[in-house]
Design a protein around this motif. Sequence first.
Motif, PDB file in Angstrom:
ATOM      1  N   GLU A 174      51.545  41.361  37.202  1.00 58.22           N
ATOM      2  CA  GLU A 174      51.029  39.991  37.136  1.00 58.22           C
ATOM      3  C   GLU A 174      50.004  39.727  38.236  1.00 58.22           C
ATOM      4  OE1 GLU A 174      54.402  37.462  37.310  1.00 58.22           O
ATOM      5  OE2 GLU A 174      55.133  37.993  35.318  1.00 58.22           O
ATOM      6  N   LEU A 175      50.302  40.196  39.447  1.00 63.84           N
ATOM      7  CA  LEU A 175      49.388  39.983  40.563  1.00 63.84           C
ATOM      8  C   LEU A 175      48.056  40.688  40.329  1.00 63.84           C
ATOM      9  CD1 LEU A 175      51.853  40.413  43.585  1.00 63.84           C
ATOM     10  CD2 LEU A 175      50.847  38.269  42.752  1.00 63.84           C
ATOM     11  N   SER A 176      48.117  41.950  39.900  1.00 60.13           N
ATOM     12  CA  SER A 176      46.885  42.720  39.699  1.00 60.13           C
ATOM     13  C   SER A 176      46.059  42.150  38.546  1.00 60.13           C
ATOM     14  CB  SER A 176      47.201  44.199  39.456  1.00 60.13           C
ATOM     15  OG  SER A 176      48.040  44.367  38.339  1.00 60.13           O
ATOM     16  N   GLN A 177      46.733  41.711  37.481  1.00 54.89           N
ATOM     17  CA  GLN A 177      46.006  41.115  36.352  1.00 54.89           C
ATOM     18  C   GLN A 177      45.334  39.807  36.754  1.00 54.89           C
ATOM     19  OE1 GLN A 177      49.016  40.849  33.271  1.00 54.89           O
ATOM     20  NE2 GLN A 177      48.392  42.795  32.348  1.00 54.89           N
ATOM     21  N   ASN A 178      46.046  39.001  37.538  1.00 59.05           N
ATOM     22  CA  ASN A 178      45.486  37.731  37.970  1.00 59.05           C
ATOM     23  C   ASN A 178      44.270  37.939  38.862  1.00 59.05           C
ATOM     24  OD1 ASN A 178      45.587  34.815  38.189  1.00 59.05           O
ATOM     25  ND2 ASN A 178      46.258  35.121  40.301  1.00 59.05           N
ATOM     26  N   ILE A 179      44.384  38.887  39.771  1.00 57.08           N
ATOM     27  CA  ILE A 179      43.256  39.179  40.662  1.00 57.08           C
ATOM     28  C   ILE A 179      42.071  39.717  39.867  1.00 57.08           C
ATOM     29  CG2 ILE A 179      42.470  40.746  42.485  1.00 57.08           C
ATOM     30  CD1 ILE A 179      45.258  40.402  43.756  1.00 57.08           C
ATOM     31  N   SER A 180      42.327  40.631  38.955  1.00 60.26           N
ATOM     32  CA  SER A 180      41.247  41.216  38.147  1.00 60.26           C
ATOM     33  C   SER A 180      40.530  40.147  37.326  1.00 60.26           C
ATOM     34  CB  SER A 180      41.805  42.295  37.217  1.00 60.26           C
ATOM     35  OG  SER A 180      42.339  43.380  37.945  1.00 60.26           O
ATOM     36  N   THR A 181      41.298  39.241  36.741  1.00 62.01           N
ATOM     37  CA  THR A 181      40.712  38.168  35.926  1.00 62.01           C
ATOM     38  C   THR A 181      39.778  37.291  36.752  1.00 62.01           C
ATOM     39  OG1 THR A 181      42.621  38.099  34.439  1.00 62.01           O
ATOM     40  CG2 THR A 181      41.238  36.124  34.538  1.00 62.01           C
ATOM     41  N   ASN A 182      40.226  36.931  37.940  1.00 61.24           N
ATOM     42  CA  ASN A 182      39.418  36.035  38.773  1.00 61.24           C
ATOM     43  C   ASN A 182      38.226  36.743  39.397  1.00 61.24           C
ATOM     44  OD1 ASN A 182      40.770  33.218  38.990  1.00 61.24           O
ATOM     45  ND2 ASN A 182      42.475  34.645  39.055  1.00 61.24           N
ATOM     46  N   LEU A 183      38.363  38.032  39.698  1.00 61.12           N
ATOM     47  CA  LEU A 183      37.209  38.786  40.190  1.00 61.12           C
ATOM     48  C   LEU A 183      36.141  38.897  39.102  1.00 61.12           C
ATOM     49  CD1 LEU A 183      38.786  41.722  42.260  1.00 61.12           C
ATOM     50  CD2 LEU A 183      37.944  39.503  43.058  1.00 61.12           C
ATOM     51  N   LYS A 184      36.574  39.065  37.868  1.00 60.55           N
ATOM     52  CA  LYS A 184      35.616  39.135  36.762  1.00 60.55           C
ATOM     53  C   LYS A 184      34.887  37.803  36.593  1.00 60.55           C
ATOM     54  CE  LYS A 184      35.061  40.246  31.868  1.00 60.55           C
ATOM     55  NZ  LYS A 184      34.140  39.111  31.642  1.00 60.55           N
ATOM     56  N   THR A 185      35.635  36.699  36.706  1.00 62.32           N
ATOM     57  CA  THR A 185      35.009  35.383  36.592  1.00 62.32           C
ATOM     58  C   THR A 185      33.965  35.178  37.681  1.00 62.32           C
ATOM     59  OG1 THR A 185      37.029  34.437  35.614  1.00 62.32           O
ATOM     60  CG2 THR A 185      35.431  32.895  36.557  1.00 62.32           C
ATOM     61  N   LEU A 186      34.308  35.547  38.906  1.00 66.70           N
ATOM     62  CA  LEU A 186      33.361  35.423  40.013  1.00 66.70           C
ATOM     63  C   LEU A 186      32.142  36.314  39.802  1.00 66.70           C
ATOM     64  CD1 LEU A 186      35.775  35.331  43.094  1.00 66.70           C
ATOM     65  CD2 LEU A 186      34.301  33.475  42.287  1.00 66.70           C
ATOM     66  N   THR A 187      32.371  37.500  39.278  1.00 63.55           N
ATOM     67  CA  THR A 187      31.268  38.421  39.001  1.00 63.55           C
ATOM     68  C   THR A 187      30.321  37.843  37.962  1.00 63.55           C
ATOM     69  OG1 THR A 187      32.604  40.363  39.537  1.00 63.55           O
ATOM     70  CG2 THR A 187      30.679  40.724  38.148  1.00 63.55           C
ATOM     71  N   ASP A 188      30.883  37.302  36.878  1.00 64.41           N
ATOM     72  CA  ASP A 188      30.055  36.735  35.811  1.00 64.41           C
ATOM     73  C   ASP A 188      29.234  35.550  36.318  1.00 64.41           C
ATOM     74  OD1 ASP A 188      31.122  38.600  34.122  1.00 64.41           O
ATOM     75  OD2 ASP A 188      32.569  37.235  33.176  1.00 64.41           O
ATOM     76  N   ILE A 189      29.878  34.666  37.084  1.00 64.64           N
ATOM     77  CA  ILE A 189      29.173  33.486  37.602  1.00 64.64           C
ATOM     78  C   ILE A 189      28.057  33.906  38.556  1.00 64.64           C
ATOM     79  CG2 ILE A 189      29.423  31.462  39.098  1.00 64.64           C
ATOM     80  CD1 ILE A 189      32.259  31.141  37.964  1.00 64.64           C
ATOM     81  N   SER A 190      28.356  34.852  39.425  1.00 63.92           N
ATOM     82  CA  SER A 190      27.370  35.280  40.419  1.00 63.92           C
ATOM     83  C   SER A 190      26.214  36.037  39.775  1.00 63.92           C
ATOM     84  CB  SER A 190      28.049  36.173  41.470  1.00 63.92           C
ATOM     85  OG  SER A 190      29.066  35.465  42.138  1.00 63.92           O
ATOM     86  N   SER A 191      26.509  36.854  38.782  1.00 63.82           N
ATOM     87  CA  SER A 191      25.456  37.607  38.090  1.00 63.82           C
ATOM     88  C   SER A 191      24.496  36.667  37.379  1.00 63.82           C
ATOM     89  CB  SER A 191      26.076  38.583  37.085  1.00 63.82           C
ATOM     90  OG  SER A 191      26.891  39.529  37.746  1.00 63.82           O
TER      91      SER A 191
END
Length: 354
Positions: A174-191
């Motif tokens: 759960e922790l790793s999935q949550n972190i991965s999801t939010n890192l992807k969101t930050l990546t998409d917004i920043s890109s």
Amino acid sequence: MASGGSGKSASEGSASTPGGSLQQRKRLSSVCDTCKGKMQLVADLLLLSSETRPVMTSEGVAVADTFDQCRDTVIARTKELSILTHDIQSQLNMGRFTEVGDRLLEMADLVVSLTECSAHAAYLAAVETAGSQPCLPGLVDRYKVTRCRHEVEQSCGVLRVTPLPDLTPQLLLELSQNISTNLKTLTDISSLASERSRDRFAKEQFKLSVKSMSTSGTAFLACVKEVKTQPSELTRNRCVLFSAALVQAVSALVGFATEPQFLGRAANISTDGKGVQTAVLGGAMSVVSACVLLTQGLRDVAQHPESSSKMADYRERLRNSACAVSDGCTLLTQALRERSSPRTLPPVNSHSVN
């Protein structure tokens, strides 16, 4: 956005002892901290902010097109919240601490959704008044990136303070999935911000920030995978070590992304618009504050044995908090239907969720 740290386990079934096992109580206490932090953050960002902006989904579109849609959604959420609050109390009375934690996670997500719709309704109602001007969107949505940062910090924090025996494969997943999801969101917004920015430095800095975060994230998630397959204090300490670098990289990216030049311009609201806005936001704050108090009450119960001399007081506070949730829902519903405040001041302590 998913919430980490629930730590569900098939072994923690509904066949609970009246007082709940120590493991179940510890898990509930952790869930309370997670839910309280999430509700407080959303309230701080959307209800207590000095700026008036629309609330957008993770896909970048408004949570609703019209005020009426927001109103109907919020009213439906208040009804769901009343059912959940009653269920939480019932499960607690039966000593089912695992189920209480599960319902509390649902409640926190529901409160977040209710808060988002209420804040957007307040924005729509306010900008509809004469003399108000809508906001001009920028490259970055501060609410979304700040939520992501909080989720990453929360998940890393859970891993940092959870003893090795309690780091179950399910919790680590759960922790790793949550972190991965939010890192992807930050990546998409920043890109996207990098593509749209006209500033040469900003274009490159968004890319470099994503690269730094991605590298730290990969190193950290590798450590999480290792502690899952080879659990030991050594592998756990590696997770703690590399989580610090990830949190720092995420914080740097969000700090840069939320500089004023990337956020656009907040709405300019007339005096009448501010009156409508205050009424709706005040109603929503009443609900959030009561839910935070309910969560604190659950944490008190979870952290003390049934034999404690204070248990009767804790349970009484819990009942009072549940009543306050109902009162807050009524206040919010009235404010949305009438576009004005049914009373001048919200309930005691609802001016702050801290």
